[in-house]
Design an enzyme around this catalytic site. Structure first.
Site, PDB file in Angstrom:
ATOM      1  N   GLY A   1      -1.094  18.225 -10.218  1.00 23.10           N
ATOM      2  CA  GLY A   1      -0.422  17.360 -11.192  1.00 23.10           C
ATOM      3  C   GLY A   1      -1.206  16.083 -11.433  1.00 23.10           C
TER       4      GLY A   1
ATOM      5  N   ASP B   1       2.158   7.845 -10.093  1.00 18.38           N
ATOM      6  CA  ASP B   1       3.472   7.243 -10.371  1.00 18.38           C
ATOM      7  C   ASP B   1       4.049   6.460  -9.202  1.00 18.38           C
ATOM      8  OD1 ASP B   1       3.964   9.401  -8.700  1.00 18.38           O
ATOM      9  OD2 ASP B   1       5.923   9.798  -9.592  1.00 18.38           O
TER      10      ASP B   1
ATOM     11  N   LYS C   1       3.967  13.600   1.737  1.00 15.41           N
ATOM     12  CA  LYS C   1       2.666  14.266   1.695  1.00 15.41           C
ATOM     13  C   LYS C   1       2.186  14.397   0.245  1.00 15.41           C
ATOM     14  CE  LYS C   1       4.646  17.473   4.114  1.00 15.41           C
ATOM     15  NZ  LYS C   1       4.936  18.731   4.833  1.00 15.41           N
TER      16      LYS C   1
END
Length: 264
Positions: free
Chosen positions: A211, A215, A249
Site C-alpha cells: 500500500g 498516514d 507492524k
C-alpha cells in the site's frame, strides 16, 4: 586704436580661459584618483582577503591545468597496466556486476490509489520512498519486477515537478490503472499487517501488493479492507519472527522492498 586694444586683449582672455579649463580638469582628475585611493583604503579585511584569494586563483591557473594533465596521464597508465594484467581485456566493475545480475520472477506492486487520503507532505514522503525502492531494485543482484499502479493526482504532480526523469525510468512498469486491471486477481497478494495470515515463504508466481500510503496510522486497517472488498489474497510479513516491534507492524514502502531483496 580702441579696436586694436580689444583685439589684443581677446587672445589673453582666451589663454586665461583655457588655463582655467585645464586647471579645472586637473582638479577633477585628482579628485577622481583621490576617490579611487580612498575606496581602496576603505575595503574591509574580508574584501581584501577575497581579492587576494581571487588573484592567487588566477595566478595558479596554469599549475592546476598541469596537475589535471598529470592525473589524467596517471589514470591512463593505470588502465593500461590493468589491461595488460587481464590479458589485454578489461572492463569496469559496473559492467561486471551487470553480467552477474539475475532478475527475479517475483512481482512487487506499489498501490498508489490512496492519494486523496494523504496530506501533501505525506505524498512527498511517499515519493521519496518510491525513489528509494526504484534505486535499490536497480542495484540489486536479483531485481524484482517492479510496478507502480494508480499513478495520478498529487503524487504524479510531485513527480512531474521534482523528478521529471521518472518518465525515463527503466526496469519498472508504471500504470495509471488499478493493479487489479494490470495483474490477474488470482495472482495478487496484498501485504497488510492486519491480515491474520502470516507469510511463510514467497511464491514466485504471485504479485505482492504494498500500500502506497503514508498516514501515521490515521487510516488503520484500510489496506486489509481494500483487499477483502476486491476478494484477493492477503497476508502479513513474519516480522515478529525477526524483529521486536513495540508498536504496530507497519512498514514504510521502501522497507517492504528491502525485505524482498533480502529474501530473494
Amino acid at each position: 586704436m580702441a579696436d586694436d586694444s580689444v583685439r589684443s586683449e581677446a587672445p589673453d582672455q582666451q589663454e586665461k580661459d583655457d588655463e582655467g579649463n585645464v586647471n579645472e580638469s586637473n582638479q577633477k582628475l585628482l579628485s577622481s584618483n583621490g576617490e579611487t585611493t580612498t575606496r581602496n583604503q576603505t575595503l574591509s579585511k574580508r574584501q581584501r582577503k577575497k581579492l587576494l584569494k581571487q588573484q592567487k586563483w588566477e595566478e595558479e591557473r596554469g599549475l592546476r591545468k598541469q596537475r589535471r594533465k598529470e592525473r589524467k596521464q596517471q589514470r591512463r597508465l593505470e588502465r593500461q597496466s590493468l589491461k595488460e594484467e587481464d590479458g589485454g581485456y578489461t572492463q569496469s566493475a559496473r559492467k561486471r556486476l551487470c553480467k552477474e545480475v539475475t532478475p527475479s520472477s517475483l512481482r512487487v506492486i506499489v498501490d498508489c490509489s490512496f492519494d486523496n487520503l494523504m496530506l501533501i507532505k505525506d505524498v512527498c514522503k511517499l515519493h521519496k520512498q518510491i525513489q528509494r525502492c526504484y534505486a535499490e531494485n536497480r542495484r540489486a543482484l536479483h531485481p524484482v519486477q517492479f510496478y507502480l499502479t494508480s499513478l495520478g493526482g498529487q503524487l504524479k504532480q510531485i513527480m512531474d515537478g521534482k523528478d521529471k526523469g521518472w518518465v525515463n525510468w527503466k526496469d519498472i512498469t508504471i500504470k495509471m490503472e488499478h493493479y487489479s486491471e494490470v495483474v490477474p486477481k488470482e495472482d495478487l497478494v496484498y501485504l497488510t499487517s492486519d491480515s491474520p495470515n502470516v507469510l511463510q515463504e514467497l511464491d514466485e508466481t504471485k504479485a505482492y501488493v504494498i500500500g502506497g500510503l503514508v498516514d501515521h496510522n490515521h487510516q488503520k486497517g484500510i489496506t486489509f479492507e481494500r483487499a477483502k472488498e476486491l476478494g484477493i489474497s492477503h497476508a502479513q510479513l513474519p516480522l515478529s519472527s525477526f524483529v521486536k516491534m513495540n508498536s504496530r507492524k507497519v512498514l514504510a514502502v521502501n522497507h517492504g522492498e528491502d525485505w524482498y531483496q533480502n529474501s530473494t
